[in-house]
Design a protein around this motif. Structure first.
Motif, PDB file in Angstrom:
ATOM      1  N   TYR B 267       0.874  -1.173   0.000  1.00 27.03           N
ATOM      2  CA  TYR B 267       0.000   0.000   0.000  1.00 27.03           C
ATOM      3  C   TYR B 267       0.909   1.220   0.000  1.00 27.03           C
ATOM      4  O   TYR B 267       1.976   1.198   0.616  1.00 27.03           O
ATOM      5  CB  TYR B 267      -0.869   0.044   1.260  1.00 27.03           C
ATOM      6  N   LEU B 268       0.493   2.263  -0.676  1.00 30.30           N
ATOM      7  CA  LEU B 268       1.330   3.461  -0.672  1.00 30.30           C
ATOM      8  C   LEU B 268       0.493   4.650  -0.242  1.00 30.30           C
ATOM      9  O   LEU B 268      -0.634   4.833  -0.714  1.00 30.30           O
ATOM     10  CB  LEU B 268       1.931   3.689  -2.053  1.00 30.30           C
ATOM     11  N   LYS B 269       1.058   5.433   0.667  1.00 30.34           N
ATOM     12  CA  LYS B 269       0.350   6.619   1.134  1.00 30.34           C
ATOM     13  C   LYS B 269       1.028   7.878   0.612  1.00 30.34           C
ATOM     14  O   LYS B 269       2.252   8.008   0.706  1.00 30.34           O
ATOM     15  CB  LYS B 269       0.344   6.654   2.656  1.00 30.34           C
ATOM     16  N   ASN B 270       0.228   8.754   0.049  1.00 34.53           N
ATOM     17  CA  ASN B 270       0.722  10.065  -0.370  1.00 34.53           C
ATOM     18  C   ASN B 270       0.468  11.010   0.797  1.00 34.53           C
ATOM     19  O   ASN B 270      -0.646  11.476   0.994  1.00 34.53           O
ATOM     20  CB  ASN B 270      -0.036  10.493  -1.632  1.00 34.53           C
ATOM     21  N   GLU B 271       1.494  11.282   1.593  1.00 33.68           N
ATOM     22  CA  GLU B 271       1.304  12.158   2.754  1.00 33.68           C
ATOM     23  C   GLU B 271       1.117  13.597   2.324  1.00 33.68           C
ATOM     24  O   GLU B 271       0.310  14.315   2.898  1.00 33.68           O
ATOM     25  CB  GLU B 271       2.509  12.057   3.697  1.00 33.68           C
ATOM     26  N   GLU B 298       7.111  16.874  -5.940  1.00 35.98           N
ATOM     27  CA  GLU B 298       7.534  15.944  -4.898  1.00 35.98           C
ATOM     28  C   GLU B 298       6.343  15.307  -4.201  1.00 35.98           C
ATOM     29  O   GLU B 298       5.393  15.986  -3.826  1.00 35.98           O
ATOM     30  CB  GLU B 298       8.397  16.678  -3.870  1.00 35.98           C
ATOM     31  N   THR B 299       6.411  14.011  -4.047  1.00 34.81           N
ATOM     32  CA  THR B 299       5.388  13.284  -3.313  1.00 34.81           C
ATOM     33  C   THR B 299       6.039  12.691  -2.074  1.00 34.81           C
ATOM     34  O   THR B 299       6.991  11.924  -2.188  1.00 34.81           O
ATOM     35  CB  THR B 299       4.807  12.142  -4.160  1.00 34.81           C
ATOM     36  N   ARG B 300       5.526  13.090  -0.906  1.00 30.43           N
ATOM     37  CA  ARG B 300       6.038  12.480   0.327  1.00 30.43           C
ATOM     38  C   ARG B 300       5.319  11.150   0.490  1.00 30.43           C
ATOM     39  O   ARG B 300       4.140  11.107   0.816  1.00 30.43           O
ATOM     40  CB  ARG B 300       5.747  13.415   1.502  1.00 30.43           C
ATOM     41  N   ALA B 301       6.023  10.080   0.222  1.00 27.13           N
ATOM     42  CA  ALA B 301       5.354   8.786   0.134  1.00 27.13           C
ATOM     43  C   ALA B 301       5.804   7.843   1.230  1.00 27.13           C
ATOM     44  O   ALA B 301       6.951   7.864   1.665  1.00 27.13           O
ATOM     45  CB  ALA B 301       5.642   8.148  -1.217  1.00 27.13           C
ATOM     46  N   VAL B 302       4.874   7.018   1.695  1.00 21.93           N
ATOM     47  CA  VAL B 302       5.183   5.969   2.660  1.00 21.93           C
ATOM     48  C   VAL B 302       4.678   4.663   2.074  1.00 21.93           C
ATOM     49  O   VAL B 302       3.537   4.584   1.615  1.00 21.93           O
ATOM     50  CB  VAL B 302       4.490   6.207   4.012  1.00 21.93           C
ATOM     51  N   HIS B 325       9.966   7.741   1.419  1.00 24.94           N
ATOM     52  CA  HIS B 325      10.853   8.476   0.515  1.00 24.94           C
ATOM     53  C   HIS B 325      10.120   9.675  -0.064  1.00 24.94           C
ATOM     54  O   HIS B 325       8.914   9.620  -0.290  1.00 24.94           O
ATOM     55  CB  HIS B 325      11.285   7.556  -0.634  1.00 24.94           C
ATOM     56  N   ASN B 326      10.853  10.756  -0.263  1.00 24.60           N
ATOM     57  CA  ASN B 326      10.275  11.892  -0.968  1.00 24.60           C
ATOM     58  C   ASN B 326      10.526  11.693  -2.463  1.00 24.60           C
ATOM     59  O   ASN B 326      11.641  11.914  -2.942  1.00 24.60           O
ATOM     60  CB  ASN B 326      10.894  13.202  -0.494  1.00 24.60           C
ATOM     61  N   ILE B 327       9.487  11.258  -3.154  1.00 23.90           N
ATOM     62  CA  ILE B 327       9.655  10.917  -4.568  1.00 23.90           C
ATOM     63  C   ILE B 327       9.734  12.194  -5.396  1.00 23.90           C
ATOM     64  O   ILE B 327       8.859  13.061  -5.312  1.00 23.90           O
ATOM     65  CB  ILE B 327       8.482  10.052  -5.057  1.00 23.90           C
ATOM     66  N   GLN B 328      10.813  12.317  -6.158  1.00 26.79           N
ATOM     67  CA  GLN B 328      10.930  13.419  -7.124  1.00 26.79           C
ATOM     68  C   GLN B 328      11.193  12.824  -8.493  1.00 26.79           C
ATOM     69  O   GLN B 328      11.397  11.617  -8.605  1.00 26.79           O
ATOM     70  CB  GLN B 328      12.087  14.347  -6.742  1.00 26.79           C
ATOM     71  N   VAL B 329      11.226  13.700  -9.515  1.00 30.14           N
ATOM     72  CA  VAL B 329      11.329  13.170 -10.877  1.00 30.14           C
ATOM     73  C   VAL B 329      12.563  12.289 -11.058  1.00 30.14           C
ATOM     74  O   VAL B 329      12.485  11.237 -11.668  1.00 30.14           O
ATOM     75  CB  VAL B 329      11.318  14.308 -11.909  1.00 30.14           C
ATOM     76  N   ASN B 330      13.693  12.711 -10.520  1.00 29.68           N
ATOM     77  CA  ASN B 330      14.877  11.884 -10.709  1.00 29.68           C
ATOM     78  C   ASN B 330      15.217  11.068  -9.471  1.00 29.68           C
ATOM     79  O   ASN B 330      16.347  10.641  -9.299  1.00 29.68           O
ATOM     80  CB  ASN B 330      16.069  12.752 -11.108  1.00 29.68           C
ATOM     81  N   SER B 331      14.228  10.849  -8.633  1.00 30.30           N
ATOM     82  CA  SER B 331      14.500  10.140  -7.393  1.00 30.30           C
ATOM     83  C   SER B 331      13.289   9.293  -7.005  1.00 30.30           C
ATOM     84  O   SER B 331      12.448   9.720  -6.217  1.00 30.30           O
ATOM     85  CB  SER B 331      14.834  11.179  -6.318  1.00 30.30           C
ATOM     86  N   PRO B 332      13.192   8.100  -7.560  1.00 29.10           N
ATOM     87  CA  PRO B 332      12.040   7.247  -7.260  1.00 29.10           C
ATOM     88  C   PRO B 332      12.162   6.575  -5.907  1.00 29.10           C
ATOM     89  O   PRO B 332      13.255   6.464  -5.357  1.00 29.10           O
ATOM     90  CB  PRO B 332      12.090   6.200  -8.375  1.00 29.10           C
ATOM     91  N   ALA B 340       8.615   3.358  -7.372  1.00 25.39           N
ATOM     92  CA  ALA B 340       7.519   4.297  -7.605  1.00 25.39           C
ATOM     93  C   ALA B 340       8.096   5.603  -8.144  1.00 25.39           C
ATOM     94  O   ALA B 340       8.943   6.222  -7.504  1.00 25.39           O
ATOM     95  CB  ALA B 340       6.755   4.545  -6.315  1.00 25.39           C
ATOM     96  N   TYR B 341       7.684   5.969  -9.362  1.00 27.74           N
ATOM     97  CA  TYR B 341       8.212   7.152 -10.028  1.00 27.74           C
ATOM     98  C   TYR B 341       7.173   8.257 -10.063  1.00 27.74           C
ATOM     99  O   TYR B 341       5.989   7.996 -10.290  1.00 27.74           O
ATOM    100  CB  TYR B 341       8.578   6.815 -11.478  1.00 27.74           C
ATOM    101  N   GLN B 342       7.640   9.489  -9.897  1.00 27.15           N
ATOM    102  CA  GLN B 342       6.753  10.643 -10.076  1.00 27.15           C
ATOM    103  C   GLN B 342       6.392  10.727 -11.547  1.00 27.15           C
ATOM    104  O   GLN B 342       7.275  10.799 -12.402  1.00 27.15           O
ATOM    105  CB  GLN B 342       7.480  11.919  -9.636  1.00 27.15           C
TER     106      GLN B 342
END
Lengths: 420, 562
Positions: B267-271, B298-302, B325-332, B340-342
């Protein structure tokens, strides 16, 4: 003076140093036959001065690169202007490497102008520093773009040497059918280069004169029944419009040599207002290219290939063949690493897939396959000399289409490289 | 096949060595075996040192013929060129895969006219998935395997069994060759050369006054290493098509929501989702007021893993946090092969839940209030004496061609709920009631008219929301691309091996020098696989140290020295 101002100043210095060293290389070769001197001594002395000049130019160019990097906060390879300036710098690096190995003064006469043309082409694009969009913020911008450009630069030197080989070996005096074909192909290659110079000339001439004409076109698109949407597109021509965009109206027109309306309209399949503008640019490039070519022909009174041929007198053709091949052999692994492997790594990190058949990716692959075929033909099928030189010339065309043509004609995911 | 394989050949060399059919140069002494070739004075064909390959059998069977076909470099080049041309065709118009939702059969003719129609009909709108393109890649794979095997074994044999003394013709007909006078005593001179060559990194073996110096033999394996890498790469790419190794889905995560990732236990949460744009000051002057440039997505994801009640829909699943992880375009976000990619975002607020009140429209009396969750509503609700049971739920309400209500997408763009209400003053079977929580939908779909039709003239119940505090929105939605790609490590290993092979093969050269000194004459032959220029220069500099002055050009044996 800010870093960025300094940066653009040394860039201009680099441009003039390259141009100067090109002339010195030419004197080193052409002046061999001047009276009152020993040919070898003359070439060696002037060649050394020319190489010092081009090296100073490269130092200025490097200074431009690093001060712009410091001033903007990111590596300056993020848009078309920056990439082309970088590519021209890498071509000079590749030239310097190959020159240091082979010490052939004549290489400067052909490789340095390739870099100068690429540098001038860079100046066609907007030069201001732009902040990076999220997808470009990555260490792979530094690695992928720089390595790809370096690999391609060795292909550029291979192109210059291949063209030299052709100019050296094609029999320009012969009237035999096959020789005539070779003469025409060489002439066409030279003409194409002159068209590019014509393009640059017309861009800078009309820019200097501040020319502008604007067309508007209203588009009505119907998304669903009853819901129409009307948009107005504007396009600004920086060259006098020989051809107007399809179905457009003049908003403002600056007359040029008594011309105050476009001569004709782009055909309907060229939809998009920019297609008309690009077509117009192509027409102007051809016109000025033809004009320039005509003037040159009048000046030398023979085909350009035959006119250049004597310049290469006494140059060992096997050395030229070897230089062509060596440049490509050095560039190929670098190109593979930069343009394919690091491209895949970055695509994997940014887009979640290492390969997506995006036009730019496909054309990088096409370039790679082309040079793979070149290497197989040469190493296993014995294609050396003439055939190999033609492939080296053609290969660089593929490289330039990948870098420029894809952005102008096809776009795709790499469209941020900013070609409008 | 370029190599000639005459049916009857005497493959026994005059030195006494028996060579296999197809051998060009004697395996032992290097003398050409072909009579015509013996009389010629041109450069020797040094490919694989003139050793016979498997593809040069006398009476080929079917397998041999297939082998011969794929072992040909000519065929390989044709395959490369065809793939190159095929790839080019695919870039004329955008591929179908560029678009998420199009009907390709109508899109191409509409957008590109006749050319587009032809493009589609030829199947070029999906070039890279078409059978012929995949077949080309498979054929290239086959060619890589067979070409390499056909050559690498004979070459290995030839290079490991090299004789030091070679036939004079073998030396003089190399591309680098020299025949010159030797004033010194041969054995002493050779001994001096050994030392000089060793200093230059050569491995030297001598046999009397004959010498073989060799360096960087490994460079000869470069091409085969490249080919092995490419084979691994291609196999890995093919393996991606196998089920279970690959997952690729685009999912919407409204801010604050925890969403199950289908086909996994995750499960993934978008905080919180953040989008930032460059301010006017950060932009160059030319852009100000004209362009908007994004600065950050940026998506703060859990990421949670389900530990219990995962498949039972009636129970709340038990989740344990496994990654953040804080998902950013170059940081999945990356966890255990799942990434999980932005991908995209939407700043339109999304309705999460409402708390409507059941009221009597005529008297204004409020019967009760309940919480209606858009994504996971309960099956029934209690409002005072009335029971509302949920019959149907539409996330994105619309009507199909037959006029039946349907949900157009799984996203809560226009949620609608059909209740069956039972309670006092209602018909025994209950009364149906359609509820649209969003005001715009109420008007758009004419909620009152629908309910009048469903409930008849005596209808008095309505669902209404008291105030904004009873509505819960998530501010934005982030779209993430969720991927699993188990074959990726092999893709990278393949690419790495290719790179290793390229460096070995292109930045080093296999250089060999044969020397034979006798009767006041020195015969030198040299062979390299690349960079003849540098090789000649090296030989000249070595010879110069023995007081033999040789011009670089005189080593260049274009026509051969007899």
């Amino acid at each position: 003076m800010s870093l960025l101002d300094f940066s653009s100043d040394v860039f201009i210095a680099a441009f003039f140093l390259y141009s100067g060293s090109f002339m010195l290389f030419t004197i080193a070769i052409m002046g061999r036959k001047w009276s009152g001197r020993k040919p070898e001594e003359h070439t060696a002395r002037w060649g050394r001065i020319a190489f010092i000049g081009s090296s100073l130019g490269l130092i200025c160019h490097l200074a431009y690169f690093f001060t712009r990097w410091a001033g903007s906060g990111h590596i300056p390879v993020s848009n078309m202007y920056e990439f082309m300036t970088f590519l021209s710098m890498m071509i000079m690096v590749a030239f310097t490497v190959i020159f240091s190995i082979y010490r052939k003064i004549i290489l400067g006469v052909f490789a340095v102008p390739v870099s100068i043309i690429v540098m001038a082409y860079a100046a066609v694009f907007p030069q201001e520093v732009q902040p990076l969009i999220p997808s470009l913020k990555s260490i792979y911008l530094n690695i992928h773009v720089t390595l790809a450009a370096l690999g391609e630069s060795f292909f550029a030197v291979g192109f210059a040497a291949g063209l030299m080989y052709l100019l050296r070996t094609v029999d320009f005096a012969s009237k035999e059918k096959n020789d005539r074909k070779q003469q025409r192909l060489v002439e066409f290659t030279l003409f194409s280069i002159i068209v590019i110079i014509g393009f640059l000339g017309s861009v800078f001439a009309f820019r200097g004169a501040g020319y502008e004409t604007v067309f508007v076109r209203s588009n009505v698109t119907i998304d669903s029944p009853g819901q129409g949407d009307s948009t107005i597109e504007k396009v600004s021509y920086k060259m006098p419009p020989i051809v107007a965009p399809y179905h457009s109206e003049i908003e403002s027109f600056q007359s040029f040599l008594g011309m105050n309306k476009p001569l004709f309209e782009a055909p309907s399949w060229m939809n998009g207002v920019n297609a008309g503008r690009k077509f117009n640019t192509v027409l102007w490039s051809l016109i000025s290219g033809l004009l320039l070519y005509g003037i040159l022909r009048l000046a030398v009174r023979k085909p350009l290939g035959r006119a250049i041929h004597p310049v290469l007198d006494g140059i060992d053709e096997n050395d030229l063949d070897e230089i062509t091949y060596r440049a490509i052999a050095i560039g190929f692994p670098i190109f593979t690493l930069g343009a394919l492997i690091f491209a895949m790594i970055w695509a994997q990190v940014a887009w979640g897939r290492f390969w997506g058949w995006d036009p730019k990716e496909v054309w990088a692959l096409v370039t790679w396959l082309f040079y793979s075929a070149y290497l197989h033909l040469r190493l296993a099928r014995g294609w050396q000399g003439r055939k190999s030189a033609w492939l080296a010339v053609l290969g660089f065309l593929v490289v330039m289409f990948t870098l420029v043509g894809v952005n102008l004609v096809i776009a795709g995911l790499h469209s941020y490289a900013g070609t409008d | 096949m370029k190599e000639r394989t005459p049916l009857i050949t005497n493959t026994k060399c005059e030195c006494g060595h028996q060579n296999p059919v197809g051998t060009v140069l004697c395996e032992a002494c290097g003398k050409p075996l072909d009579r015509e070739e013996q009389l010629s004075s041109g450069n020797l064909e040094m490919r694989y040192d003139g050793v016979a390959r498997r593809s040069q059998r006398v009476n080929p069977g079917v397998i041999d013929l297939v082998w011969n076909f794929f072992s040909s470099v000519k065929i390989a080049i044709y395959l490369i060129v065809l793939t190159l041309l095929g790839s080019m065709l695919g870039t004329i118009f955008p591929q179908e895969s560029t678009f998420l939702n199009i009907d390709a059969s109508t899109y191409y003719p509409e957008k590109y006219g006749t050319a587009g129609e032809i493009y589609y009909k030829l199947g070029l709108s999906h070039t890279y998935e078409s059978w012929w393109f995949v077949l080309l890649l498979v054929l290239i794979g086959a060619s890589l395997v067979i070409c390499s095997l056909d050559r690498v074994l004979p070459l290995y044999k030839a290079l490991t069994r090299q004789k030091i003394r070679k036939h004079r013709q073998f030396l003089t007909r190399q591309k680098v060759a020299l025949v010159t006078e030797l004033k010194e005593e041969p054995e002493a001179w050779v001994a001096r050369m050994v030392e000089l060559l060793q200093k230059k990194g050569y491995r030297v073996r001598t046999d009397g006054a004959a010498l073989l110096a060799e360096k960087h033999r490994f460079s000869r394996w470069g091409p085969y290493v490249i080919h092995i890498g490419l084979i691994i790469f291609l196999l890995a790419v093919l393996a991606r098509g196998l089920p279970g190794l690959n997952m690729d889905q685009h999912l919407a995560f409204p801010q604050g929501d925890t969403v199950r990732i289908p086909d996994t236990t995750y499960y993934l949460k978008n905080e919180k989702f953040t989008v930032e744009f460059y301010t006017e000051e950060e932009m160059p002057k030319e852009f100000r007021g004209k362009k908007i440039l994004p600065k950050l997505y940026e998506t703060r994801a859990v990421l949670y893993e389900c530990t219990a009640n995962c498949t039972d829909p009636s129970k709340e699943p038990q989740l344990a946090e496994v990654a953040r992880h804080n998902i950013q375009v170059n940081s999945p976000l990356s966890y255990n092969g799942l990434k999980a990619y932005q991908f995209d975002y939407d700043l339109t607020p999304v309705l999460r839940s409402v708390q409507p009140e059941l009221i009597n429209a005529k008297s204004g009396e409020v019967y009760g209030k309940f919480k209606l969750d858009m994504n996971n509503p309960q099956r029934s609700f209690q409002a005072g004496l009335y029971t509302l049971s949920l019959k149907e739920k539409y996330m994105d309400f619309g009507l199909n061609e037959e006029g039946q209500p349907v949900s157009k997408s799984p996203y809560p763009n226009a949620p609608a709920f059909l209740f069956l209400i039972t309670g006092p003053d209602l018909p025994a079977g209950g009364q149906q009631y359609f509820y649209f929580p969003k005001q715009v939908d109420k008007e758009k779909f004419q909620m009152t008219a629908i309910n009048d039709k469903l409930g008849g003239s005596g209808r008095f119940l309505e669902l209404e929301v008291g105030g904004m505090s009873d509505v819960d929105f998530s501010e934005s939605t982030t779209y993430l691309n969720i991927r699993v790609d188990r074959a990726m490590p092999f893709v990278w290993i393949g690419a790495g091996i290719v790179m290793l092979g390229l460096v070995l093969g292109f930045y080093w050269q296999h250089r060999r020098i044969w020397l034979a000194a006798n009767h006041g004459e020195l015969v030198l032959g040299g062979h390299t696989n690349k960079n003849w220029f540098g090789f000649r220069r090296e030989i000249v500099s070595i010879l110069a140290k023995t007081d033999l002055t040789v011009d670089e050009k005189s080593l260049d044996n274009g026509g051969g020295l007899a």
